[in-house]
Design an enzyme around this catalytic site. Structure first.
Site, PDB file in Angstrom:
ATOM      1  N   LYS A 147      34.302  39.707  77.336  1.00  0.00           N
ATOM      2  CA  LYS A 147      35.259  39.207  76.343  1.00  0.00           C
ATOM      3  C   LYS A 147      36.352  38.373  76.988  1.00  0.00           C
ATOM      4  CE  LYS A 147      34.605  42.313  72.455  1.00  0.00           C
ATOM      5  NZ  LYS A 147      35.190  43.223  71.484  1.00  0.00           N
ATOM      6  N   LYS A 205      22.500  39.626  69.812  1.00  0.00           N
ATOM      7  CA  LYS A 205      22.798  40.771  68.943  1.00  0.00           C
ATOM      8  C   LYS A 205      23.488  40.298  67.663  1.00  0.00           C
ATOM      9  CE  LYS A 205      26.329  44.109  68.751  1.00  0.00           C
ATOM     10  NZ  LYS A 205      27.515  44.692  69.084  1.00  0.00           N
ATOM     11  N   LYS A 208      29.170  41.229  63.228  1.00  0.00           N
ATOM     12  CA  LYS A 208      29.858  40.931  61.973  1.00  0.00           C
ATOM     13  C   LYS A 208      30.870  39.800  62.116  1.00  0.00           C
ATOM     14  CE  LYS A 208      32.138  45.384  62.316  1.00  0.00           C
ATOM     15  NZ  LYS A 208      32.824  45.374  63.622  1.00  0.00           N
TER      16      LYS A 208
END
Ligand code: AQP
Length: 334
Positions: free
Chosen positions: A114, A197, A200
């Protein structure tokens, strides 16, 4: 006999959860409520480790909670609450951060990924200490089981290390939890990019099946899913990631074996297969979506349920936290 404790949560990082969250988490949670004293949390303190719009965050938090309930988490049986409503999460996280090594935290691969994505100036210290907060979430409730995706395995390992370290330094305090890892078969990939993957908060929504999307939108996304030119419905993750992903979804929602679905569509094209899958998904999503939207029409009632559950969670959390403060040597208010 008292049931073992279970803790799990999701971030309110989007208006709607996606089918990966549903298959990889909610379906499992729903089934574990009988055997565990379960705590299911909307982890808003985790969500703010990356920038969030305040009003939208509140909205997404309610929407996430409504989807938990609509998918079968029962707030009268399991403790379903919002993380920030139980301050003990943040309090225990601070204590645990004082026994976490800087190098140890630096080795967390999710942080590395990240922080690379956002760049170091845009990366908060909160994102760095995220796994410590996650450890606090779990240890606060003395959870034995932590159902997570395999991407979270390293964080649960850190939690176990911190629990053992604290116990050996200050005396037996925490239950050392075990991850309940969903394997490869429970991992769902993006319909347009079946090697990534499904997420959302993905940049492109074209390959993401959202629980709260209009059913026609969902149906279209299924029909447009990326496949291959072989034309055979066959599971082969390496060679046929698109079709394999669709088979995984089909099997998970229908409770059938992949081989029986392959047999059913033998000699038929992808069009038929996708229509069959579309019907399975629509049948599963329609009632969940309708129930979630109904719950969101009465936010006062939803908020009431959440705060009653937060009271229950606080009570359980305080037991652990006061033992921790005592062991660490903090002077308690007389
Ligand atoms: N694609 C997936 N397949 C199977 N399981 C999945 N989960 C998420 N995506 C898939 C499971 O859902 C829970 C959600 O955890 P989270 O909200 O903390 O975040 P996440 O794992 O990072 O999920 P997302 O959808 O990818 O969210 P964003 O976009 O916010 O990062 C976990 O149990 C996870 O394993």
């Amino acid at each position: 006999m008292t049931k073992p404790r279970l803790f799990s949560g999701m971030q309110p990082s989007a208006d709607s959860l996606q089918i990966g969250n549903y298959i990889g988490a909610l379906m499992q949670w729903r089934g574990m409520q009988d055997d565990y004293d379960a705590f299911f949390t909307v982890v808003d303190l985790h969500a703010i480790t990356v920038p969030q719009d305040p009003a939208r965050l509140r909205e997404k938090t309610r929407r996430t909670a409504a989807q938990y309930i609509a998918a079968g988490v029962e707030p009268s049986r399991s403790t379903l609450y919002v993380q920030s409503q139980v301050p003990a999460h943040a309090e225990l996280a601070w204590i645990l951060s004082t026994i976490t090594g800087f190098g140890e935290a630096s080795r967390m691969t999710q942080f590395k990924d990240k922080s690379q994505r956002y760049g170091s100036d845009q990366t908060s210290v909160g994102l760095f200490t995220y796994p410590v907060l996650m450890a606090a979430d779990i240890l606060l409730f003395q959870a034995e089981a932590v159902p997570v995706g395999d991407d979270q395995k390293q964080h649960v390992e850190l939690t176990r290390n911190l629990a053992e370290r604290f116990n050996s330094r200050f005396g037996e305090t925490f239950t050392v939890p075990k991850p309940v890892i969903q394997g490869e078969t429970a991992r769902i990939y993006d319909l347009q990019e079946p090697t990534a993957k499904m997420s959302k908060s993905a940049d492109s929504q074209a390959g993401v099946l959202y629980l709260l999307d209009d059913i026609n939108v969902t149906a279209k996304k299924v029909m447009r899913a990326v496949t291959d030119s072989e034309g055979v419905v066959r599971y082969d993750r390496a060679e046929k990631p698109g079709v394999s992903n669709l088979l995984t979804i089909y099997a998970a929602l229908s409770g059938r074996e992949i081989s029986s679905i392959e047999d059913e569509y033998a000699g038929r094209g992808y069009g038929d297969f996708k229509k069959g899958l579309r019907d399975v998904i629509v049948a599963e999503f329609e009632p969940v979506r309708a129930r979630a939207l109904e719950l969101l029409e009465d936010t006062a009632e939803l908020d009431r349920v959440l705060s009653a559950n937060a009271d229950r969670a606080s009570e359980a959390a305080e037991e652990t936290l006061s033992a921790v403060y005592e062991r660490v040597g903090l002077l308690r208010r007389g």
